[in-house]
Write an enzyme that holds these catalytic residues in place. Sequence first.
Site, mmCIF file in Angstrom:
data_model
loop_
_atom_site.group_PDB
_atom_site.id
_atom_site.type_symbol
_atom_site.label_atom_id
_atom_site.label_comp_id
_atom_site.label_asym_id
_atom_site.label_seq_id
_atom_site.Cartn_x
_atom_site.Cartn_y
_atom_site.Cartn_z
ATOM 1 N N GLU A 162 0.843 -1.197 0.000
ATOM 2 C CA GLU A 162 0.000 0.000 0.000
ATOM 3 C C GLU A 162 0.873 1.240 0.000
ATOM 4 O O GLU A 162 1.947 1.255 0.590
ATOM 5 C CB GLU A 162 -0.948 -0.018 1.208
ATOM 6 C CG GLU A 162 -0.285 -0.208 2.574
ATOM 7 C CD GLU A 162 0.223 1.072 3.176
ATOM 8 O OE1 GLU A 162 -0.176 2.151 2.694
ATOM 9 O OE2 GLU A 162 1.008 1.005 4.132
ATOM 10 N N LYS A 222 8.371 -0.769 -1.570
ATOM 11 C CA LYS A 222 7.582 -0.149 -0.499
ATOM 12 C C LYS A 222 8.493 0.413 0.579
ATOM 13 O O LYS A 222 8.318 1.562 1.020
ATOM 14 C CB LYS A 222 6.620 -1.188 0.098
ATOM 15 C CG LYS A 222 5.951 -0.762 1.390
ATOM 16 C CD LYS A 222 5.112 0.491 1.215
ATOM 17 C CE LYS A 222 4.434 0.866 2.529
ATOM 18 N NZ LYS A 222 3.645 2.089 2.407
ATOM 19 N N CYS A 278 4.673 3.896 9.530
ATOM 20 C CA CYS A 278 5.489 3.432 8.400
ATOM 21 C C CYS A 278 6.923 3.934 8.402
ATOM 22 O O CYS A 278 7.857 3.135 8.312
ATOM 23 C CB CYS A 278 4.820 3.829 7.092
ATOM 24 S SG CYS A 278 3.237 3.021 6.813
#
Length: 465
Positions: A162, A222, A278
Amino acid sequence: MKVKKICCIGAGYVGGPTMAVIAQKCPDIYVTVVDINEERIKAWNDENLDNLPVYEPGLDKIVAEARGRNLRFCTNVEGAIQEADMIFISVNTPTKTYGEGKGQAADLKWIELCARQIAAAAESDKIVVEKSTLPVRTAEAIRDILENTGNGTKFQILSNPEFLAEGTAIEDLMDPDRVLIGGEISTEEGREAMEALVDVYAHWVPREKILTTNVWSSELSKLTANAFLAQRVSSINALSELCESTEADINEVSRAIGTDSRIGNKFLKASVGFGGSCFQKDILNLVYISRSYGLTSVADYWEQVIKINDHQKGRFAKNIIRSLYNTVSGKKIAFLGWAFKKDTNDTRESAAIYVADHLLNEDAKLTVFDPKVREEQMYSDLDYLNSRNKVDNRKLMKAEPCPYEACKGAHAVAVLTEWDEFIDYDWQKIYDNMLKPAQVFDGRSVLDKQKLRDIGFRVYTIGTA
C-alpha cells in the site's frame, strides 16, 4: 481466473479502508474483512458510522454504501479463508522489541500466523496477497509454509504494497499514483495470478497506472519509498535548525528548492518530526537488512534519518523549557493535537508522545486536546514508553474535550498536529485566559504567526528566527 470472493485478514488502517474501496468499486466481488479483535470488528459493524475504528475523511460514506451489500466484517477467519479466491494479508508488522534484530527488524510473527491459518483452512487453490509492509523476500517464507501443508492445495504469492498516506487514504485509493503488483512473472501460473489482481484494480484504476514486477522488487519498493520520503522530512528538519541560527526562514528555503522540478515541493515542510506506523519502522527495517548483508555504510546513512527525527522532537521540547525560564516544573502546558498528522486518529510514533514524555520528565502538567484521539489512547501511548508508572502519567497529564479549557490557565500552547480547525479558533479568547507572557510553540507551522503576535503571544515556529 476471475476473482469472485476476497478475504482480508486484518481490519486496521490499511485493510479496512482498502477493502471498503474495493467493495464499493467492484460490486461483483464479495469482500470479507476478518480480525481476531472482536471489539474492532464490532466497531466496523456499528450503525453509528462515527464509531468506526479508523478515521479517514470519506470512509464512512463508502462503508455505508458497501456494508451489507458486498462488504462484511467478521471474526470467522477460517470460514472466510475457505470461501475466498484471493486472500489479502494486512496485519501489523511492528519493529521487534525482543531477540535478534531488536529495535530495527520487522516482527513477522503475525505474518507467519496468517500463513499457517491459511494453510490449515484452505481447501482449494488460493492467491495470497501481501498487503502489509514487509522485508524483501518475506514471500519466500510465506510460500515455504503454504507449500508444505501436505494437502495438495496450490498457492500463488503476490506482493501488493500500500502507498496510502493517512488522512488522504481514500483519495489515494480512489486515484492512486500507481498500483504495484509483484509476482512470479517467470511462470504462467504466476502471471495469471497477477492478472487476476490487475483485473480487480482495473475496475477503477487505469491500466497504465498498474505496474507489475517480480515479487522481490515489489517488497523492496515499499520500504524504499517510505525511506525516501522520511529522508526528505529529516533533511528539511535538519536545515530548520540552521535557519533559526542564521535568521533564514525555512518556509522560504522550502519554497525556493521546491520549485526545482528535480526536487518537487512535497515533504518539504519543516515540523516537529515525522510519525506514523510506516516511516520509522520501514527505515529501521532497511537499516537492519543492510547490516544483515554487511552494508555498514548504507545502514549508517539511513539510520541518520531516524537520529535527525529524534533530535527534532527533543529540540522542540527543550525550546519550550528554555522559553519558560528553564523550568516547567508544575507549569501547565496545553497540547493541541496528539495524532501524528491531521485527518487521522492514528497516534503511532506521534511526535506529541515524545514531546510529552520529555516535558513530563521535567514535572510539567499537560492538558491535551485532539478532535479524534480518545483519552485512553493517549494514556496507552505514554504507558508504552514505560518512563514512569501509570498513576503518574494520569496525575501529570489529562485530556480535555474542549480546546479552550485545555488552554485555560496555561503558560504555553504547543501545536503538535496540523488540524485545520486550529486555525479558526478564537485565539484572542485563548490569550485572555492564559498566564502571561502567553506563548505558542507551533510545531506544524499551521498558524498565522503575525496574527498571534499582534494579539500579544510570543510565538515559536520551527525554522524561523
